[in-house]
Design a protein around this motif. Structure first.
Motif, PDB file in Angstrom:
ATOM      1  N   UNK A   1       0.835  -1.196   0.000  1.00 46.75           N
ATOM      2  CA  UNK A   1       0.000   0.000   0.000  1.00 46.75           C
ATOM      3  C   UNK A   1       0.877   1.255   0.000  1.00 46.75           C
ATOM      4  N   UNK A   2       0.353   2.324  -0.574  1.00 51.96           N
ATOM      5  CA  UNK A   2       1.091   3.593  -0.530  1.00 51.96           C
ATOM      6  C   UNK A   2       0.120   4.755  -0.621  1.00 51.96           C
ATOM      7  N   UNK A   3       0.642   5.930  -0.351  1.00 47.44           N
ATOM      8  CA  UNK A   3      -0.165   7.135  -0.444  1.00 47.44           C
ATOM      9  C   UNK A   3       0.692   8.354  -0.181  1.00 47.44           C
ATOM     10  N   UNK A   4       0.081   9.498  -0.318  1.00 44.25           N
ATOM     11  CA  UNK A   4       0.805  10.751  -0.118  1.00 44.25           C
ATOM     12  C   UNK A   4       0.519  11.305   1.271  1.00 44.25           C
ATOM     13  N   UNK A   5       1.385  12.182   1.737  1.00 46.33           N
ATOM     14  CA  UNK A   5       1.173  12.884   2.996  1.00 46.33           C
ATOM     15  C   UNK A   5       1.923  14.201   2.940  1.00 46.33           C
ATOM     16  N   UNK A   6       1.685  15.047   3.932  1.00 48.11           N
ATOM     17  CA  UNK A   6       2.403  16.314   4.002  1.00 48.11           C
ATOM     18  C   UNK A   6       3.875  16.119   4.306  1.00 48.11           C
ATOM     19  N   UNK A   7       4.262  14.899   4.697  1.00 50.54           N
ATOM     20  CA  UNK A   7       5.610  14.646   5.200  1.00 50.54           C
ATOM     21  C   UNK A   7       6.429  13.748   4.277  1.00 50.54           C
TER      22      UNK A   7
END
Length: 306
Positions: free
Chosen positions: A199-205
């Motif tokens: 799984x993956x995704x974006x974040x502010x970090x």
């Protein structure tokens, strides 16, 4: 006016006959939403968190955000790995229902309930870590479901992982992580025993990865970074482990790690500049990758040497 509370779970038990309500589930939940909004408008107070609980019967991940901040998507959770794995499997198809203003609710957390209940919960330490990791990165409400006055050090450790809570509470990005490779199970096929593992995704970090070993024995997990939509081609990445709180070097094109049975890795990747010039060919994907002369470079996951 002081509500006296800031969270309402509105349940769906004991549904009236349709010849009385004539509104179906959406209509019943909307009536409460309208009442909350009316009181908030009349008194000038902020409305509380409104949580719908109809167990996913009528696809609340589609319409829940029109009236509430969260909605259950499945039946009641239980403190056993098969149940946790089944919920993760369902998340692989409903992850898109969560965004900044509304969230799939995967139910109250069972972390810390090992040895409690009838029959008693039996999650291992690794399974409890996986449970918390998934709920945090799915952007589910993190509602503690155990007695903290009797919580073990391991339970407190799991429930206090600030790196994961920070992703769950990201002030700018509300989307859940999503699967990009299923692993043991064929891609895009539901399997409650072996849910999606990569799984993956974006974040502010940075770019978030959750790697899950769904097998009953330790396993070597391998994946190509570029298979995740959130990764930029031709870049290398600094790797931070959100469980060990350690910086673990730089990843180029792919990663390999060892996980215990039902174990998890939660990684935060940040851009470390262009990948080394020695990498070859010039694109990292298996299919439709070409050399500079226009011929295909089909390498089936193995990068050829120069």
């Amino acid at each position: 006016m002081d509500w006296g509370f800031d969270y309402l779970k509105y349940d769906n038990c004991y549904i009236p006959f349709d010849n009385l309500t004539q509104v179906n589930e959406v209509g019943r939940f909307q009536k409460m939403a309208d009442a909350i909004a009316a009181v908030a408008g009349r008194t000038g107070t902020a409305p509380f968190w409104y949580s719908l609980c109809e167990w996913g019967w009528q696809q609340p991940w589609i319409w829940g955000v029109t009236m509430a901040q969260s909605w259950r998507i499945d039946g009641d959770i239980k403190p056993y790995w098969p149940n946790i794995a089944a919920i993760i499997d369902q998340a692989s198809f409903q992850y898109w229902g969560s965004d900044f203003y509304g969230h799939n609710d995967y139910d109250i957390m069972e972390v810390g309930n090992t040895g409690q209940g009838v029959p008693p919960g039996n999650l291992t330490y690794e399974e409890a870590k996986t449970h918390f990791t998934a709920w945090a990165l799915f952007k589910s409400p993190l509602i503690i479901g155990t007695d903290l006055t009797n919580a073990t050090d391991e339970t407190i450790e799991i429930l206090s992982i600030k790196d994961l809570i920070k992703i769950n509470q990201d002030p700018h990005i509300g989307k859940s992580i999503s699967p990009f490779d299923w692993g043991v199970n064929p891609d895009y096929v539901s399997n409650s025993t072996h849910p999606a593992e990569y799984w993956s995704g974006n974040s502010s970090y940075g770019v978030v990865f959750m790697i899950l070993n769904s097998q009953d024995t330790p396993a070597t997990m391998f994946w190509q970074l570029i298979n995740s939509w959130a990764v930029r081609a031709g870049r290398q990445y600094n790797v931070y482990d959100m469980w060990s709180h350690t910086h673990n070097g730089t990843a180029v094109r792919n990663m390999t790690l060892e996980l215990p049975a039902h174990g998890v890795a939660a990684l935060l990747l940040t851009d470390a500049g262009p990948e080394p010039p020695a990498e070859y060919p010039w694109c990292a994907v298996d299919n439709h990758c070409s050399y500079r002369n226009g011929t295909y470079a089909i390498h089936n996951g193995q990068l050829p040497t120069t």
